[in-house]
Design a protein around this motif. Structure first.
Motif, PDB file in Angstrom:
ATOM      1  N   LEU A 204      87.394   1.178 106.030  1.00  0.00           N
ATOM      2  CA  LEU A 204      86.287   1.326 106.641  1.00  0.00           C
ATOM      3  C   LEU A 204      85.193   2.343 105.714  1.00  0.00           C
ATOM      4  O   LEU A 204      85.615   2.859 104.687  1.00  0.00           O
ATOM      5  CB  LEU A 204      86.635   2.334 107.849  1.00  0.00           C
ATOM      6  N   ILE A 219      90.126   3.565 115.168  1.00  0.00           N
ATOM      7  CA  ILE A 219      91.064   2.681 113.971  1.00  0.00           C
ATOM      8  C   ILE A 219      92.148   3.554 114.022  1.00  0.00           C
ATOM      9  O   ILE A 219      93.235   2.659 113.989  1.00  0.00           O
ATOM     10  CB  ILE A 219      90.351   2.884 112.677  1.00  0.00           C
ATOM     11  N   GLU A 222      94.109   1.840 116.930  1.00  0.00           N
ATOM     12  CA  GLU A 222      94.485   0.293 116.501  1.00  0.00           C
ATOM     13  C   GLU A 222      95.608   0.306 115.708  1.00  0.00           C
ATOM     14  O   GLU A 222      96.438  -0.509 115.931  1.00  0.00           O
ATOM     15  CB  GLU A 222      93.244  -0.412 116.045  1.00  0.00           C
TER      16      GLU A 222
END
Length: 394
Positions: A204, A219, A222
């Protein structure tokens, strides 16, 4: 072009033109009154009528601008978007207009109205974009549940060794006094299962994290979810090759109808026969693992009167079959099933629970303003009693 289809600058320009026209009318009335007063006419009644006309005209203009302002608001500006008051609001609250009317609309009048368009001619402060702080993610599987079926214990070792009984010959029997007692035979073997690592990475940008702070948390979520999916598949299907765990399906006992049992004719019958097989192996099955499609087909089972067997469609019914919970997961292939005493059959060893780290010192991340996120866990899987698990197909 209708009002609904005009742009914000066009609506603002129309409002300004409307007020300019009405102000010109008021100026005309005032000029006429001054000329007639200079000629010595009695204007008491006329002045009142003209003042009423001026007020009526201004009210009509204000109503028109209010209408335009509402239409403009519906185009997307929020409650606090107007940086200055509208022409209608400015004129209605003007001390100059109030004084002019109080004087019988005599003399001239000048009112300064602040522009509601920017220097570039756009809508300026009238239209402000609205930001929704939430992040819309993709759907996640709600069925990551196999860890909950087995026994889970922590470990500090890199491998798990345990003794597994392989032989049980029970020769116990009545023995007459003075006779030789029979020997029973028992045997165990040493089994070792290694700790494996499940992991993945994600990139990222620094800018993305600065602009959307919650993105890091998304994130993180996830990546934890991704590990849970991989773990779920390994617990059920891992084949033990390479860095894979050795899961339950490869080690479960194949279904075989016990001697003397009635041949099953439906999927529900076959699952009950699987329970019987495990029961005769001296285990007590605790759940079923099915693919959601197979569970769907079972739920739609009807009786001879075309009524649903499991539940009323208008009511919520738990996924239970033969008194045991059903774990419906897409990790299981459609057409296959598993049942057994999961707590006794398998143990999951947690060497390191899920860990998510972030760093800018990976490869050329520092040069490119990137971050690398790493999520990993370390665990081992041991199916100690394969006979406690029975697998089959429909």
């Amino acid at each position: 072009m209708t009002t609904e289809t005009k742009t914000a600058p066009e609506l603002a320009a129309e409002a300004k033109a409307l007020f300019d026209a009405k102000i010109d009318e008021v100026k005309g009335i005032a000029t006429d009154l001054q000329g007639r007063m200079a000629k010595g006419e009695d204007l008491t009644k006329s002045a009142k009528e003209l003042a009423d006309q001026a007020i009526t005209g201004m009210n009509e203009a204000k109503a028109r601008v209010d209408e335009l302002e509402q239409k403009l608001a519906r185009r997307g500006s929020d409650d606090g978007a107007l940086e200055v008051k509208s022409y209608g609001a400015q004129l209605a609250e003007s001390e100059q207009l109030k004084g002019y009317i109080d004087r019988g609309a005599q003399g001239s009048m000048r009112i300064e109205l602040k522009a509601i368009t920017s220097a570039s001619g756009s809508a300026g402060g009238l239209i402000v974009s609205q930001r929704d702080p939430g992040i819309t993610d993709m759907p996640k599987r709600p069925d990551v549940i196999l860890r909950d079926l087995v026994t889970v214990v922590p470990t500090t070792s890199a491998s798990i060794d345990f003794a597994k009984q392989t032989v049980r010959t029970n020769a116990a029997a009545p023995v007459a006094e003075g006779n030789t007692k029979p020997y029973s035979n028992y045997g165990w073997s040493r089994v070792s299962t290694p700790v494996r690592t499940l992991a993945h990475l994600a990139k990222l940008t620094r800018q993305a994290m600065d602009d959307a702070p919650q993105l890091q948390g998304e994130i993180d979520s996830e990546m934890r979810y991704g590990l849970a999916l991989a773990e779920d598949a390994q617990i059920l299907l891992g084949d033990g090759t390479g860095e894979n765990l050795l899961g339950m399906m490869p080690q479960a006992t194949p279904y075989a109808l016990p001697t003397g049992a009635t041949t099953p004719t439906t999927s529900i019958d076959k699952l009950r026969a699987g329970v019987l097989q495990a029961t005769l192996a001296l285990y007590s099955p605790t759940a079923f693992v099915l693919n959601p499609i197979d569970w769907y087909n079972i739920e739609l089972t009807k009786d001879a009167a075309n009524g649903y067997i499991f539940a009323n469609p208008l009511q919520m019914a738990g996924p239970i079959l033969w008194g045991r919970p059903v774990a419906a997961t897409v990790s299981m292939a459609a057409g296959s099933w598993l049942t057994g005493d999961f707590k006794r059959a398998a143990t999951l060893y947690d060497r390191m629970t899920v860990e998510v780290l972030i760093s800018s010192e990976n490869a050329d991340d520092f040069e490119k303003n990137l971050f690398t996120m790493r999520a990993e866990e370390r665990l081992a899987m041991a199916v100690k009693r394969p006979a406690a698990l029975v697998k089959g197909t429909f």
